[in-house]
Design a protein around this motif. Structure first.
Motif, PDB file in Angstrom:
ATOM      1  N   PRO A 104       7.217   6.860 -13.760  1.00  0.00           N
ATOM      2  CA  PRO A 104       7.572   7.967 -12.876  1.00  0.00           C
ATOM      3  C   PRO A 104       6.905   7.785 -11.517  1.00  0.00           C
ATOM      4  O   PRO A 104       5.774   7.319 -11.435  1.00  0.00           O
ATOM      5  N   LEU A 105       7.619   8.143 -10.439  1.00  0.00           N
ATOM      6  CA  LEU A 105       7.058   8.015  -9.096  1.00  0.00           C
ATOM      7  C   LEU A 105       6.495   9.358  -8.653  1.00  0.00           C
ATOM      8  O   LEU A 105       6.812  10.390  -9.240  1.00  0.00           O
ATOM      9  N   LYS A 106       5.675   9.329  -7.578  1.00  0.00           N
ATOM     10  CA  LYS A 106       5.122  10.600  -7.071  1.00  0.00           C
ATOM     11  C   LYS A 106       6.244  11.386  -6.392  1.00  0.00           C
ATOM     12  O   LYS A 106       6.959  10.842  -5.536  1.00  0.00           O
ATOM     13  N   ALA A 107       6.375  12.651  -6.761  1.00  0.00           N
ATOM     14  CA  ALA A 107       7.468  13.454  -6.189  1.00  0.00           C
ATOM     15  C   ALA A 107       7.185  13.751  -4.730  1.00  0.00           C
ATOM     16  O   ALA A 107       6.053  13.766  -4.304  1.00  0.00           O
ATOM     17  N   ARG A 166       0.833  -1.205   0.000  1.00  0.00           N
ATOM     18  CA  ARG A 166       0.000   0.000   0.000  1.00  0.00           C
ATOM     19  C   ARG A 166       0.870   1.258   0.000  1.00  0.00           C
ATOM     20  O   ARG A 166       0.572   2.233  -0.688  1.00  0.00           O
ATOM     21  N   THR A 167       1.945   1.230   0.765  1.00  0.00           N
ATOM     22  CA  THR A 167       2.831   2.390   0.822  1.00  0.00           C
ATOM     23  C   THR A 167       3.475   2.638  -0.537  1.00  0.00           C
ATOM     24  O   THR A 167       3.509   3.770  -1.025  1.00  0.00           O
ATOM     25  N   ALA A 168       3.995   1.558  -1.153  1.00  0.00           N
ATOM     26  CA  ALA A 168       4.670   1.727  -2.445  1.00  0.00           C
ATOM     27  C   ALA A 168       3.710   2.293  -3.485  1.00  0.00           C
ATOM     28  O   ALA A 168       4.048   3.222  -4.222  1.00  0.00           O
ATOM     29  N   VAL A 169       2.486   1.753  -3.507  1.00  0.00           N
ATOM     30  CA  VAL A 169       1.540   2.149  -4.557  1.00  0.00           C
ATOM     31  C   VAL A 169       0.921   3.517  -4.251  1.00  0.00           C
ATOM     32  O   VAL A 169       0.962   4.429  -5.081  1.00  0.00           O
ATOM     33  N   ASP A 170       0.367   3.667  -3.054  1.00  0.00           N
ATOM     34  CA  ASP A 170      -0.383   4.892  -2.752  1.00  0.00           C
ATOM     35  C   ASP A 170       0.517   6.077  -2.426  1.00  0.00           C
ATOM     36  O   ASP A 170       0.262   7.196  -2.848  1.00  0.00           O
ATOM     37  N   GLU A 171       1.557   5.825  -1.650  1.00  0.00           N
ATOM     38  CA  GLU A 171       2.398   6.953  -1.220  1.00  0.00           C
ATOM     39  C   GLU A 171       3.409   7.352  -2.273  1.00  0.00           C
ATOM     40  O   GLU A 171       3.718   8.521  -2.443  1.00  0.00           O
ATOM     41  N   PHE A 172       3.987   6.327  -2.959  1.00  0.00           N
ATOM     42  CA  PHE A 172       5.079   6.649  -3.876  1.00  0.00           C
ATOM     43  C   PHE A 172       4.712   6.471  -5.350  1.00  0.00           C
ATOM     44  O   PHE A 172       5.510   6.764  -6.227  1.00  0.00           O
ATOM     45  N   GLY A 173       3.523   5.939  -5.611  1.00  0.00           N
ATOM     46  CA  GLY A 173       3.068   5.817  -6.995  1.00  0.00           C
ATOM     47  C   GLY A 173       3.732   4.696  -7.775  1.00  0.00           C
ATOM     48  O   GLY A 173       3.770   4.731  -9.013  1.00  0.00           O
ATOM     49  N   ALA A 174       4.252   3.662  -7.091  1.00  0.00           N
ATOM     50  CA  ALA A 174       4.815   2.516  -7.822  1.00  0.00           C
ATOM     51  C   ALA A 174       3.675   1.741  -8.469  1.00  0.00           C
ATOM     52  O   ALA A 174       2.581   1.667  -7.905  1.00  0.00           O
ATOM     53  N   SER A 195      13.739  -2.022   2.951  1.00  0.00           N
ATOM     54  CA  SER A 195      14.581  -2.430   1.829  1.00  0.00           C
ATOM     55  C   SER A 195      13.712  -2.966   0.683  1.00  0.00           C
ATOM     56  O   SER A 195      13.992  -2.707  -0.495  1.00  0.00           O
ATOM     57  N   ASP A 196      12.648  -3.697   1.017  1.00  0.00           N
ATOM     58  CA  ASP A 196      11.718  -4.165  -0.034  1.00  0.00           C
ATOM     59  C   ASP A 196      11.099  -2.968  -0.749  1.00  0.00           C
ATOM     60  O   ASP A 196      10.965  -2.956  -1.970  1.00  0.00           O
ATOM     61  N   LEU A 197      10.726  -1.973   0.059  1.00  0.00           N
ATOM     62  CA  LEU A 197      10.084  -0.791  -0.516  1.00  0.00           C
ATOM     63  C   LEU A 197      11.026  -0.104  -1.513  1.00  0.00           C
ATOM     64  O   LEU A 197      10.642   0.212  -2.647  1.00  0.00           O
ATOM     65  N   VAL A 198      12.290   0.088  -1.096  1.00  0.00           N
ATOM     66  CA  VAL A 198      13.231   0.783  -1.979  1.00  0.00           C
ATOM     67  C   VAL A 198      13.468  -0.044  -3.248  1.00  0.00           C
ATOM     68  O   VAL A 198      13.549   0.497  -4.351  1.00  0.00           O
ATOM     69  N   CYS A 199      13.535  -1.369  -3.083  1.00  0.00           N
ATOM     70  CA  CYS A 199      13.716  -2.228  -4.263  1.00  0.00           C
ATOM     71  C   CYS A 199      12.578  -1.986  -5.256  1.00  0.00           C
ATOM     72  O   CYS A 199      12.809  -1.846  -6.461  1.00  0.00           O
ATOM     73  N   SER A 200      11.337  -1.897  -4.757  1.00  0.00           N
ATOM     74  CA  SER A 200      10.211  -1.708  -5.681  1.00  0.00           C
ATOM     75  C   SER A 200      10.255  -0.319  -6.326  1.00  0.00           C
ATOM     76  O   SER A 200       9.880  -0.157  -7.490  1.00  0.00           O
ATOM     77  N   LEU A 201      10.767   0.684  -5.585  1.00  0.00           N
ATOM     78  CA  LEU A 201      10.882   2.030  -6.183  1.00  0.00           C
ATOM     79  C   LEU A 201      11.926   2.014  -7.302  1.00  0.00           C
ATOM     80  O   LEU A 201      11.733   2.573  -8.382  1.00  0.00           O
ATOM     81  N   TRP A 202      13.036   1.329  -7.018  1.00  0.00           N
ATOM     82  CA  TRP A 202      14.118   1.233  -8.011  1.00  0.00           C
ATOM     83  C   TRP A 202      13.606   0.552  -9.290  1.00  0.00           C
ATOM     84  O   TRP A 202      13.792   1.062 -10.401  1.00  0.00           O
ATOM     85  N   LEU A 203      12.932  -0.606  -9.105  1.00  0.00           N
ATOM     86  CA  LEU A 203      12.458  -1.335 -10.284  1.00  0.00           C
ATOM     87  C   LEU A 203      11.409  -0.536 -11.048  1.00  0.00           C
ATOM     88  O   LEU A 203      11.382  -0.552 -12.268  1.00  0.00           O
ATOM     89  N   SER A 204      10.565   0.204 -10.313  1.00  0.00           N
ATOM     90  CA  SER A 204       9.547   1.006 -10.989  1.00  0.00           C
ATOM     91  C   SER A 204      10.223   2.019 -11.900  1.00  0.00           C
ATOM     92  O   SER A 204       9.835   2.215 -13.058  1.00  0.00           O
ATOM     93  N   ARG A 205      11.256   2.662 -11.382  1.00  0.00           N
ATOM     94  CA  ARG A 205      11.951   3.673 -12.200  1.00  0.00           C
ATOM     95  C   ARG A 205      12.626   3.015 -13.384  1.00  0.00           C
ATOM     96  O   ARG A 205      12.587   3.518 -14.509  1.00  0.00           O
ATOM     97  N   ARG A 206      13.257   1.877 -13.149  1.00  0.00           N
ATOM     98  CA  ARG A 206      13.941   1.175 -14.244  1.00  0.00           C
ATOM     99  C   ARG A 206      12.972   0.770 -15.346  1.00  0.00           C
ATOM    100  O   ARG A 206      13.321   0.719 -16.519  1.00  0.00           O
TER     101      ARG A 206
END
Ligand code: ASP
Length: 439
Positions: free
Chosen positions: A436-439, A309-317, A421-432
């Protein structure tokens, strides 16, 4: 889906934090007031406090924990199946899978190495008197035996690999400690779905999407109970632990907690910046609820729905990426656990008077990485595996007794980097993958 950036949800994060503080302060205060000195007789008032903590307060905490666990199976299955099926091709699944595993292994090994380095620098064992060590060991001997019994039942690596493939998928879904079986099934089924014409799988995908959305909705309700649930869980630990044992194995405690805090604040924050493109401020603003949930539940598994939920709603992954990474990460990627294992093995080796050479330290890093992957994402999930590592490097596993008294707090803390660490991994892969993630 609810948007946690809305004011109502922002105040939820604050209320959870308040619950945590109230639970901790009340628990420690009552413990200080009534607990006997180490090895001393329990007073009637302390027995009563223990009764209240176990029989009245803990059930409310457990209720919250169980509500979180309740939605884990549908979320793991739906998010992995839909994630893989949504990626569209087996090749893309393979690429994401490879990058995800690289992340898991790389960050876990880094964390374990940091743990070893810190113990080598601080040498906490030199600061604990043999008399105190003997007393604490005696007090926790029984609990240590339980963990050792668990370790003796544990399998070798090949047997563990075989067990990833479930012989009965319903059985695998029935045990939170065997989620790897369910994960494997969902991954394979998702890959099979990419081989059928989209029309043939459309109904199933829509059905699972609905089930996923419903589970997330239920999670949202469960989180409304979080302030109370968190207060109860933390009160229970604090009232029973107090500060005494912490003082005794103080230097071990300081090294482990310091290492975990350092890893989270320096390493994970830097990774979030470099790989996830998030400034520290932005990152922690988005993670508050996640961090408090991980800390208070002490369980990557129970926190997993919140991580998604955090990755999707907060960061837009994108849902597919978060749905792919988090269930795997919650069971396999445990940076905090690896760091804790590194610190604990080296500390207990020092207590046993055994200085591990460089080769043995490398072995500890390797074993810490493997056991962190194998540990269940539940409170204390890594302890039986830690006993295995101790046995492999020739440290008496009974010494585990020394650190059990403070493990709950260390466990709560190590679960934070496990999930961030899981969260950051998903942010990294989303960008790759070009999202675009939520600023
Ligand atoms: N409590 C940890 C987690 O769930 C596992 C452990 O280190 O015992 O992530």
């Amino acid at each position: 889906m609810d948007d946690p950036t809305q004011p109502a949800n922002r105040s939820l994060a604050t209320r959870i934090l308040l619950g945590l503080v109230v639970g901790a302060v009340a628990g420690v205060a009552l413990n200080l007031q009534f607990a006997p000195a180490l090895g001393g007789e329990k007073s009637a008032a302390y027995v009563e406090l223990e009764w209240w903590a176990d029989k009245i307060v803990k059930p409310f905490g457990d209720l919250f924990l169980r509500l979180l666990f309740m939605v884990v199976v549908p979320i793991v299955f739906c998010s992995l199946f839909l994630g893989v099926a949504g990626l569209g091709s087996v090749g893309k699944v393979g690429r994401l899978g490879r990058l995800t595993m690289q992340w898991f292994l790389g960050t876990t090994a880094l964390a374990a190495s940091l743990g070893l380095l810190l113990v080598a620098l601080v040498r906490p064992a030199d600061r604990i008197s043999p008399a105190v060590a003997a007393m604490v060991q005696e007090q926790y001997a029984g609990q240590a035996q339980e963990k050792i019994a668990g370790a003796q039942q544990s399998k070798n690596w090949l047997e563990m690999l075989v067990e990833i493939v479930p012989d009965n998928v319903v059985g695998a879904a029935g045990d939170n400690k065997k989620l790897l079986g369910l994960i494997f099934f969902a991954l394979i089924l998702g890959m099979a779905a990419t081989r059928l014409p989209p029309d043939r799988t459309r109904v199933l995908r829509e059905l699972l999407e609905t089930l996923y959305d419903l589970s997330i909705k239920v999670l949202g309700w469960a989180m409304q109970l979080a302030p109370l649930g968190v207060a109860c869980l933390v009160f229970h630990s604090a009232a029973k632990l107090g500060l005494d044992v912490m003082r005794l194995v103080g230097w071990y405690f300081v090294t482990a907690m310091g290492g975990l805090v350092l890893y989270q604040l320096v390493v994970v924050t830097a990774l979030a910046w470099w790989f996830g493109g998030m400034s520290p401020r932005r990152f922690y603003r988005g993670c508050r609820t996640l961090i408090v949930t991980a800390f208070s539940t002490s369980s990557s598994g129970a926190t997993m729905p919140t991580t998604i939920r955090t990755a999707v709603d907060e960061f837009g992954a994108p849902k597919e990426v978060a749905g792919f990474v988090m269930p795997l990460g919650a069971t396999m990627n445990m940076n905090g656990t690896a760091l804790f294992e590194g610190v604990s093995v080296l500390f207990l080796a020092q207590v046993a008077g055994k200085d591990l050479g460089l080769g043995e330290q490398m072995l500890v890093i390797g074993l810490a990485v493997l056991t962190a992957i194998g540990a269940a994402g539940v409170p204390g999930g890594s302890l039986p595996l830690l006993a295995v590592v101790l046995m492999r490097v020739g440290v008496p596993p009974e010494l585990l007794a020394l650190i059990l008294g403070v493990d709950r707090l260390v466990d709560m803390t190590r679960t934070i980097p496990n999930v961030t660490s899981d969260l950051v991994c998903s942010l990294w892969l989303s960008r790759r993958e070009g999202h675009p993630l939520k600023a």
